[in-house]
Design an enzyme around this catalytic site. Sequence first.
Site, mmCIF file in Angstrom:
data_model
loop_
_atom_site.group_PDB
_atom_site.id
_atom_site.type_symbol
_atom_site.label_atom_id
_atom_site.label_comp_id
_atom_site.label_asym_id
_atom_site.label_seq_id
_atom_site.Cartn_x
_atom_site.Cartn_y
_atom_site.Cartn_z
ATOM 1 N N HIS A 181 0.856 -1.192 0.000
ATOM 2 C CA HIS A 181 0.000 0.000 0.000
ATOM 3 C C HIS A 181 0.897 1.249 0.000
ATOM 4 O O HIS A 181 1.337 1.705 1.044
ATOM 5 C CB HIS A 181 -0.893 -0.028 1.232
ATOM 6 C CG HIS A 181 -2.024 0.960 1.208
ATOM 7 N ND1 HIS A 181 -2.086 2.022 0.333
ATOM 8 C CD2 HIS A 181 -3.166 1.028 1.946
ATOM 9 C CE1 HIS A 181 -3.194 2.707 0.552
ATOM 10 N NE2 HIS A 181 -3.864 2.115 1.521
ATOM 11 N N HIS A 185 -2.699 6.849 -0.976
ATOM 12 C CA HIS A 185 -3.712 7.474 -0.112
ATOM 13 C C HIS A 185 -3.200 8.191 1.131
ATOM 14 O O HIS A 185 -3.903 8.261 2.137
ATOM 15 C CB HIS A 185 -4.753 6.434 0.309
ATOM 16 C CG HIS A 185 -5.375 5.723 -0.856
ATOM 17 N ND1 HIS A 185 -6.058 4.544 -0.755
ATOM 18 C CD2 HIS A 185 -5.406 6.039 -2.177
ATOM 19 C CE1 HIS A 185 -6.488 4.153 -1.948
ATOM 20 N NE2 HIS A 185 -6.096 5.047 -2.831
ATOM 21 N N TYR A 229 -0.750 7.404 3.229
ATOM 22 C CA TYR A 229 -0.199 6.621 4.332
ATOM 23 C C TYR A 229 1.334 6.599 4.254
ATOM 24 O O TYR A 229 1.924 7.301 3.433
ATOM 25 C CB TYR A 229 -0.851 5.236 4.354
ATOM 26 C CG TYR A 229 -2.343 5.370 4.616
ATOM 27 C CD1 TYR A 229 -2.797 5.822 5.856
ATOM 28 C CD2 TYR A 229 -3.294 5.129 3.622
ATOM 29 C CE1 TYR A 229 -4.153 6.007 6.111
ATOM 30 C CE2 TYR A 229 -4.662 5.308 3.864
ATOM 31 C CZ TYR A 229 -5.072 5.752 5.109
ATOM 32 O OH TYR A 229 -6.410 5.946 5.368
HETATM 33 C C1 LIG Z 1 -14.577 1.717 3.554
HETATM 34 C C2 LIG Z 1 -13.362 1.858 2.669
HETATM 35 C C3 LIG Z 1 -12.140 1.407 3.125
HETATM 36 C C4 LIG Z 1 -11.004 1.481 2.303
HETATM 37 N N1 LIG Z 1 -9.828 0.966 2.752
HETATM 38 C C5 LIG Z 1 -8.764 0.887 1.923
HETATM 39 C C6 LIG Z 1 -7.596 0.174 2.297
HETATM 40 O O1 LIG Z 1 -7.503 -0.419 3.379
HETATM 41 N N2 LIG Z 1 -6.572 0.145 1.419
HETATM 42 C C7 LIG Z 1 -6.641 0.780 0.199
HETATM 43 O O2 LIG Z 1 -5.675 0.733 -0.574
HETATM 44 N N3 LIG Z 1 -7.750 1.438 -0.179
HETATM 45 C C8 LIG Z 1 -8.813 1.479 0.622
HETATM 46 N N4 LIG Z 1 -9.974 2.065 0.194
HETATM 47 C C9 LIG Z 1 -10.064 2.567 -1.194
HETATM 48 C C10 LIG Z 1 -10.646 1.487 -2.107
HETATM 49 O O3 LIG Z 1 -9.693 0.444 -2.320
HETATM 50 C C11 LIG Z 1 -11.078 2.062 -3.476
HETATM 51 O O4 LIG Z 1 -9.947 2.462 -4.204
HETATM 52 C C12 LIG Z 1 -12.012 3.242 -3.317
HETATM 53 O O5 LIG Z 1 -13.136 2.872 -2.543
HETATM 54 C C13 LIG Z 1 -12.521 3.751 -4.677
HETATM 55 O O6 LIG Z 1 -13.174 2.730 -5.374
HETATM 56 P P1 LIG Z 1 -14.786 2.680 -5.481
HETATM 57 O O7 LIG Z 1 -15.192 3.967 -6.134
HETATM 58 O O8 LIG Z 1 -15.058 1.476 -6.339
HETATM 59 O O9 LIG Z 1 -15.328 2.566 -4.114
HETATM 60 C C14 LIG Z 1 -11.110 2.039 1.007
HETATM 61 C C15 LIG Z 1 -12.345 2.510 0.578
HETATM 62 C C16 LIG Z 1 -13.465 2.413 1.378
HETATM 63 C C17 LIG Z 1 -14.781 2.890 0.848
#
Ligand SMILES: Cc1cc2nc3c(=O)[nH]c(=O)nc-3n(C[C@H](O)[C@H](O)[C@H](O)COP(=O)(O)O)c2cc1C
Length: 393
Positions: free
Chosen positions: A185, A188, A190
């Site tokens: 990862h 975002h 981190y």
């Molecule tokens: C509740 C939630 C938790 C997430 N946790 C992570 C995570 O642990 N690691 C990560 O790389 N992205 C995380 N994301 C981002 C998602 O992997 C994804 O890229 C993001 O939701 C956008 O995609 P979507 O529009 O299909 O939801 C999270 C997103 C959501 C909604």
Amino acid sequence: MAEITSPERITLFSPYKMANFNLSHRVVLAPMTRCRALNGIPGPALAEYYTQRSTQGGFLITEGTLVSNTAAGFPHVPGIYKEEQVEAWKKIVDAVHAKGSIIFCQLWHVGRASHQVYQPSGGSPISSTNKPISNRWRILLPDGSYGTYPKPRALETYEIRDVVEDYRRAAINAIRAGFDGIEIHGAHGYLLDQFLKDGINDRTDEYGGSIDNRCKFIMQVVEAVASAIGASRVGVRISPAIDHLDAMDSDPLGLGLAVVERLNKLQLKQRSQLTYLHVTQPRYTAYGQTESGRPGSDEEEAHLIRTLRKNYEGTFMCSGGFTRELGMQALADGDADLVSYGRLFISNPDLVLRFKLNAPLTKYNRKTFYTQDPVVGYTDYPFLSNASGRSRL
Ligand SMILES: Cc1cc2nc3c(=O)[nH]c(=O)nc-3n(C[C@H](O)[C@H](O)[C@H](O)COP(=O)(O)O)c2cc1C
């Protein structure tokens, strides 16, 4: 006269060979933190959640999973640094494999996106910098309230190698737990992104300043992990254009290209491609908190993603705001090989089948994204009752 046949249009349901894995479709479960691993140990609730989302030949990426005891910034996130955690993951991985899916473990360290309550002995979170995340963002605390991010402690240069070692050990643990591979990862806002982005990294040592220096930490992690478990079992996630948790860069495209260039070089050196590069679309800056992201693809972000895709030598996965149609479009246009879905997969455990049938989707409930109930908002979203449709996958 020879007949000219147009190449078959690639869809979400075209098979794909990703490294040594034969995927039967391209709808990937995006990594998502769900705070259901009580006290850091993944239990039966996670087995249920992941198996619900498994399909024959499908690909799942776990929620961010902690590489050490300083890595947490959310309550009840699973880890992969203790033996008890490795043992607990084995059951989940076995259950997913029994359903025919491939599963990677996402390795996570939140860096400064933490709080003293999550740190051993109440210490300060670690980062590339001493600057805290601004008040624009709030941290979820174990009691369900939201707090401000505290001042972090910039890692000393000599400490960085220990963190690299944490990733390496966590990757080995993931393989021991039976995972097919791991995702690093680096996105975002981190820890690894806190080194990559010039809006955060204010270091004057060999890990700060030039793009080369800012890429050093993530590349050391990728190299250490790839050397330990094999490059073909390592995916990397980046989000050069996402400002989540103040992770701004003055030149997102230049930064993304710099990482891509270094990954390409590493692949040559290791004589093996990585499993994939996973890039988050800029349009979903605030995915965790709000609905402010907008679906669709404007020119600037399309250019950034396409340029990274064109330059990366290997499997390219996109994420962020994809609908069924946008996913189909991205694949048909050659903008990605795989598409990962987050929120839609939370509320549609059988998302793959629904996409296949073009069936209606259930809306997700944001309020239960990060709550701890092992069922509510987690494994109680409905499946299609259409049994004949279900047998089609
Ligand atoms: C509740 C939630 C938790 C997430 N946790 C992570 C995570 O642990 N690691 C990560 O790389 N992205 C995380 N994301 C981002 C998602 O992997 C994804 O890229 C993001 O939701 C956008 O995609 P979507 O529009 O299909 O939801 C999270 C997103 C959501 C909604």
